[in-house]
Scaffold this motif. Structure first.
Motif, mmCIF file in Angstrom:
data_model
loop_
_atom_site.group_PDB
_atom_site.id
_atom_site.type_symbol
_atom_site.label_atom_id
_atom_site.label_comp_id
_atom_site.label_asym_id
_atom_site.label_seq_id
_atom_site.Cartn_x
_atom_site.Cartn_y
_atom_site.Cartn_z
ATOM 1 N N VAL A 149 12.923 1.452 -6.620
ATOM 2 C CA VAL A 149 12.442 2.527 -7.495
ATOM 3 C C VAL A 149 12.499 2.043 -8.932
ATOM 4 N N SER A 150 11.482 2.377 -9.686
ATOM 5 C CA SER A 150 11.375 1.963 -11.075
ATOM 6 C C SER A 150 10.882 3.133 -11.920
ATOM 7 N N PRO A 151 11.256 3.186 -13.210
ATOM 8 C CA PRO A 151 10.732 4.255 -14.059
ATOM 9 C C PRO A 151 9.258 4.067 -14.419
ATOM 10 N N HIS A 152 8.712 2.872 -14.172
ATOM 11 C CA HIS A 152 7.317 2.564 -14.508
ATOM 12 C C HIS A 152 6.657 1.840 -13.336
ATOM 13 N N PRO A 153 5.312 1.854 -13.282
ATOM 14 C CA PRO A 153 4.634 1.083 -12.226
ATOM 15 C C PRO A 153 5.009 -0.395 -12.340
ATOM 16 N N ARG A 154 5.190 -1.057 -11.209
ATOM 17 C CA ARG A 154 5.569 -2.472 -11.188
ATOM 18 C C ARG A 154 4.372 -3.387 -11.394
ATOM 19 N N LYS A 155 4.573 -4.434 -12.169
ATOM 20 C CA LYS A 155 3.531 -5.454 -12.362
ATOM 21 C C LYS A 155 3.342 -6.213 -11.055
ATOM 22 N N GLY A 156 2.091 -6.536 -10.765
ATOM 23 C CA GLY A 156 1.774 -7.271 -9.549
ATOM 24 C C GLY A 156 1.583 -6.374 -8.335
ATOM 25 N N TYR A 157 1.736 -5.061 -8.531
ATOM 26 C CA TYR A 157 1.578 -4.079 -7.455
ATOM 27 C C TYR A 157 0.460 -3.109 -7.832
ATOM 28 N N ARG A 158 -0.317 -2.712 -6.855
ATOM 29 C CA ARG A 158 -1.421 -1.782 -7.078
ATOM 30 C C ARG A 158 -0.858 -0.384 -7.374
ATOM 31 N N PRO A 159 -1.191 0.190 -8.541
ATOM 32 C CA PRO A 159 -0.711 1.544 -8.865
ATOM 33 C C PRO A 159 -1.439 2.581 -8.012
ATOM 34 N N LYS A 171 0.788 -7.775 -4.558
ATOM 35 C CA LYS A 171 1.853 -8.025 -3.580
ATOM 36 C C LYS A 171 2.028 -6.833 -2.650
ATOM 37 N N GLY A 172 1.700 -5.666 -3.178
ATOM 38 C CA GLY A 172 1.882 -4.417 -2.447
ATOM 39 C C GLY A 172 1.437 -3.264 -3.316
ATOM 40 N N GLN A 173 2.068 -2.123 -3.126
ATOM 41 C CA GLN A 173 1.700 -0.948 -3.906
ATOM 42 C C GLN A 173 2.927 -0.364 -4.598
ATOM 43 N N THR A 174 2.699 0.191 -5.774
ATOM 44 C CA THR A 174 3.705 0.953 -6.497
ATOM 45 C C THR A 174 3.181 2.383 -6.561
ATOM 46 N N GLN A 175 3.997 3.335 -6.131
ATOM 47 C CA GLN A 175 3.514 4.696 -5.923
ATOM 48 C C GLN A 175 4.330 5.742 -6.665
ATOM 49 N N LYS A 176 3.621 6.672 -7.273
ATOM 50 C CA LYS A 176 4.202 7.897 -7.810
ATOM 51 C C LYS A 176 3.928 8.954 -6.747
ATOM 52 N N TRP A 177 4.956 9.663 -6.322
ATOM 53 C CA TRP A 177 4.817 10.651 -5.247
ATOM 54 C C TRP A 177 4.843 12.068 -5.786
ATOM 55 N N PHE A 178 4.061 12.932 -5.124
ATOM 56 C CA PHE A 178 3.983 14.346 -5.477
ATOM 57 C C PHE A 178 4.158 15.185 -4.212
ATOM 58 N N ALA A 179 4.918 16.255 -4.349
ATOM 59 C CA ALA A 179 5.087 17.205 -3.247
ATOM 60 C C ALA A 179 4.281 18.455 -3.572
#
Length: 162
Positions: free
Chosen positions: A5-15, A98-106
Motif C-alpha cells: 500500500v502506498s499513499p500515491h500511485p506506484r511508478k512502473g505500475y498501471r494506474p 510490472k502490474g497495476q496500482t489501484q485506488k479502491w472505492f466502495a
C-alpha cells in the motif's frame, strides 16, 4: 511488491481503480471474466487521461456491470499494487507495466438485480453473482489475492452495516 500500500500511485505500475459494490445484504458484486472460467473479480480498470480516480470508478461500474445505480460509501486510504505474472506482462499494455496500482472505492448498490447488464459496449464478464465478502479471496486469481485481502480488511465493516 504485490499487495503493498502506498499513499500515491506506484511508478512502473498501471494506474487504475477497483470497485467493491455491495448489495443491501452486504454481499459483493463479482464477475467471471469472459474466456477465463473460474476467474472472478470485482470491477476494475484504468484511469483515463484527465479523469479522477472516482470518475474512473463510476465509469468502470457502468462499463463492467452496466449500472450506475450506486452511492459512494468509502475510498481506500491508499493505493494497492500487484505484480502481473511474467507471462502476462509481455501481453498486456505492451509490456510497459510490472502490474497495476489501484485506488479502491466502495459503493452501495441502489438498484435491483435487473439493473445489472453485462451486455455493455465492451463486455468483460460472462456472468456475475453476489458473493459473501469472506468468500472473495478464495475465488480470485492468486496474483490479485493479497490486494483483495487488504481491500476486504479495509472495507469489511461496510458489509456488516448492510
Amino acid at each position: 511488491m504485490t499487495g503493498a500500500v502506498s499513499p500515491h500511485p506506484r511508478k512502473g505500475y498501471r494506474p487504475c481503480v477497483g470497485v467493491l459494490l455491495l448489495d443491501a445484504k452486504g454481499r459483493v458484486f463479482v464477475g467471471e471474466r469472459i474466456g477465463a472460467p473460474g476467474a472472478w473479480q470485482m470491477p476494475q480498470g484504468g484511469i483515463d487521461e484527465g479523469e479522477t480516480p472516482l470518475e474512473a470508478a463510476r465509469r468502470e461500474l457502468r462499463e463492467e456491470a452496466g449500472t450506475d445505480k450506486a452511492e459512494l460509501l468509502a475510498e481506500s486510504a491508499g493505493w494497492y499494487a500487484y505484480d502481473l505474472p511474467q507471462r502476462l506482462r509481455e501481453k498486456l499494455w505492451g509490456g510497459r507495466f510490472k502490474g497495476q496500482t489501484q485506488k479502491w472505492f466502495a459503493f452501495r448498490f441502489l438498484g435491483s438485480d435487473d439493473d445489472i447488464d453485462l451486455e455493455t459496449h465492451h463486455p468483460e464478464f460472462a456472468r456475475w453473482r453476489w458473493m459473501e465478502m469472506r468468500e472473495l479471496t478464495a475465488h480470485i486469481v492468486p496474483f490479485k489475492r493479497d490486494v483483495y485481502e487488504q481491500v476486504v480488511a479495509e472495507f469489511g465493516r461496510l458489509a456488516d452495516g448492510a
